[in-house]
Design an enzyme around this catalytic site. Structure first.
Site, mmCIF file in Angstrom:
data_model
loop_
_atom_site.group_PDB
_atom_site.id
_atom_site.type_symbol
_atom_site.label_atom_id
_atom_site.label_comp_id
_atom_site.label_asym_id
_atom_site.label_seq_id
_atom_site.Cartn_x
_atom_site.Cartn_y
_atom_site.Cartn_z
ATOM 1 N N LYS A 80 0.845 -0.905 -0.408
ATOM 2 C CA LYS A 80 0.252 0.676 0.055
ATOM 3 C C LYS A 80 0.985 1.255 0.095
ATOM 4 O O LYS A 80 1.541 1.108 0.445
ATOM 5 C CB LYS A 80 -1.062 0.044 1.401
ATOM 6 C CG LYS A 80 -2.225 1.245 1.569
ATOM 7 C CD LYS A 80 -2.222 0.960 2.797
ATOM 8 C CE LYS A 80 -3.984 2.025 3.213
ATOM 9 N NZ LYS A 80 -4.504 1.854 4.403
ATOM 10 N N SER A 155 -9.133 1.194 4.094
ATOM 11 C CA SER A 155 -8.171 2.130 3.199
ATOM 12 C C SER A 155 -7.766 1.644 2.151
ATOM 13 O O SER A 155 -6.980 2.072 1.217
ATOM 14 C CB SER A 155 -7.787 3.686 3.899
ATOM 15 O OG SER A 155 -6.575 3.166 4.509
ATOM 16 N N SER A 179 -9.053 -0.886 7.922
ATOM 17 C CA SER A 179 -8.721 -0.055 6.676
ATOM 18 C C SER A 179 -8.132 -1.512 6.070
ATOM 19 O O SER A 179 -8.047 -1.346 5.186
ATOM 20 C CB SER A 179 -7.390 1.342 6.909
ATOM 21 O OG SER A 179 -8.393 2.146 6.998
#
Length: 470
Positions: A80, A155, A179
């Protein structure tokens, strides 16, 4: 035979170690898969093709020379883009940080490399990771492989979409408000929010020193298609690290519990409505655990809604202190969601309010700990509604309120520092979307959460990777 990109991380590691596959072939297969499906999904935002191929050649040479290898030797992984990688920008999904190059790897990247894994790509996230829908003002919208019109979650939505579609076998995300688990639920993969302190959390961008809410509630963790891969990833990542002074060394497996283990089942959590299809999946997961030898009973931990409210006031109160710095970097939709999400949450006006909030958190933690002494595991929905349409969360105040309501089951674990695993347990017939469930346990009993998640996966698991639905 399965394509290479369809194999789970543990099997890839085993085949590479046995020289049934070369790391070079495995990396090439995943790079080709990224080329094939990422244009439709926009999950990957930076491909590390040259670096990955060079690392794969070295991995194969080390294996041929008889060197000792790690548990993920030669296996590609994705990261990420709010996790530092040396020499690459940690963009947090915003143009203002597009050139914010990190000097060294984050501890979790460092440990994946030490285990022999090879970074292959960076994945998308919403602006500053402050949204449960992955639409970045720098990189654009990430789509859900199961349904192009529905959110991939956030996220860590880029990670989940990439994993579910076969672009990566294992990846790294983080979780301060679901997330790791929100996108796992939306995309039909597995993940765990590790216990507080188990996995080190440190970075240079946007700053080394972390807000109180981040110190208390944020975690780094693994995401994969299978629970076994999540377990392996967690064992690679865990342990104290000098860059995170609050990280700890603790054994992965805790003391043996009296069997059968009791599970509290919460199909329809308080604090809002629950889609009947989601509740039905939770009840089927409860039956799967009963079939596996657990004792299940519908019960709700005490002060459940207090835990949700306390999390909201803590995260919004703390981030409110830096909102004047963050807002110029964030896009219009991201700020609309954040402002609407904050609506109705009272500000923490002074030090007394902060002190009272921390006292409230302590009391909630004590009641949950007492509850879990008799029922070590809690089974609930991950989201109480199906994944929403793109933009629903930010378009109106009502959409933001509904989003805040549907994600409520994920946040008690953040507030209380508990491990919480997400595993797919069914699909909605009308939309084709996967439905995940949560297994939350006592602090440092990540092993119990993953054991139960694996029992559900064995009976109700959703097959991935998939070709994106167009």
């Amino acid at each position: 035979m399965s394509e290479i990109w369809q194999l789970p991380a543990t099997e890839l590691a085993q085949r590479i170690a046995r020289r049934q596959l070369s790391s070079a072939d495995v990396v090439d297969a995943h790079l080709a898969r990224i080329d094939a499906v990422n244009p439709a999904l926009n999950a990957v935002v930076r491909v590390l093709a040259d670096e990955a191929r060079a690392a794969a050649v070295k991995a194969d040479q080390r294996l041929a020379s008889g060197e000792t290898i790690g548990p993920l030797h030669g296996v590609p992984f994705t990261v990420k883009e709010n996790i530092d990688m040396a020499g690459l920008p940690t963009t947090w999904g915003v143009p203002a940080l597009a050139k914010a190059v990190a000097p060294v790897d984050a501890p979790v990247v460092e440990r994946m490399r030490a285990a022999g894994a090879i970074p292959i790509a960076r994945t998308n996230l919403p602006d500053m990771a402050l949204r449960v829908h992955t639409d970045s003002s720098l990189h654009g919208l990430t789509r859900n492989p199961w349904h192009p019109g529905r959110t991939a979650g956030g996220s860590s939505g880029g990670e989940a979409s990439a994993l579910a579609s076969g672009m990566s076998p294992i990846g790294l995300g983080n979780d301060i408000g679901g997330s790791l688990r929100n996108p796992a639920n939306a995309c039909g993969i597995a993940s765990i929010r590790p216990s507080a302190g188990r996995v080190p959390d440190a970075g240079y961008v946007p700053a080394e020193d972390r807000l109180l809410a981040v110190q208390l509630m944020n975690v780094q963790g693994p995401m994969a298609r299978r629970v076994a891969d999540v377990r392996l990833g967690l064992q690679v990542l865990m342990g104290a690290h000098p860059r995170d002074p609050w990280s700890i060394d603790a054994p992965f497996e805790g003391r043996a519990l009296t069997r059968p283990i009791r599970v509290a089942v919460l199909p329809e959590p308080p604090g809002g409505g629950t889609d009947s299809k989601v509740a039905a999946v939770v009840r089927r997961a409860a039956q799967a655990l009963a079939d596996a030898g657990y004792v299940v009973e519908e019960a709700c931990p005490p002060r459940y809604e207090d835990a949700i409210g306390c999390w909201r006031r803590l995260i919004m109160g703390d981030f409110g202190s830096v909102l004047a710095l963050l807002s110029p970097m964030m896009g219009t939709e991201a700020m609309a969601f954040l402002n609407n999400f904050n609506e109705g949450i009272p500000p923490l006006a002074d030090t007394a309010a902060w002190s009272q909030l921390m006292a409230e958190r302590d009391g909630i933690a004590r009641t949950w700990s007492t509850f879990m002494a008799d029922r070590p595991l809690l089974l609930s929905p991950t989201w109480t509604q199906l994944p929403f349409e793109h933009g629903f969360d930010s378009a109106t105040p009502a959409g933001a309120a509904a989003t805040k309501e549907l994600m409520r089951p994920v946040v008690p674990a953040n507030l209380l520092g508990l491990p919480s695993a997400c595993v797919p347990a069914g699909r909605d017939e009308a939309t084709g979307l996967p439905i995940g469930v949560l297994i939350t346990g006592p602090r440092l009993r990540d092993d119990l959460c993953l054991e139960a998640a694996e029992a559900i996966e064995a009976r109700l698991g959703v097959a991935t990777p998939i070709d994106p639905v167009r």
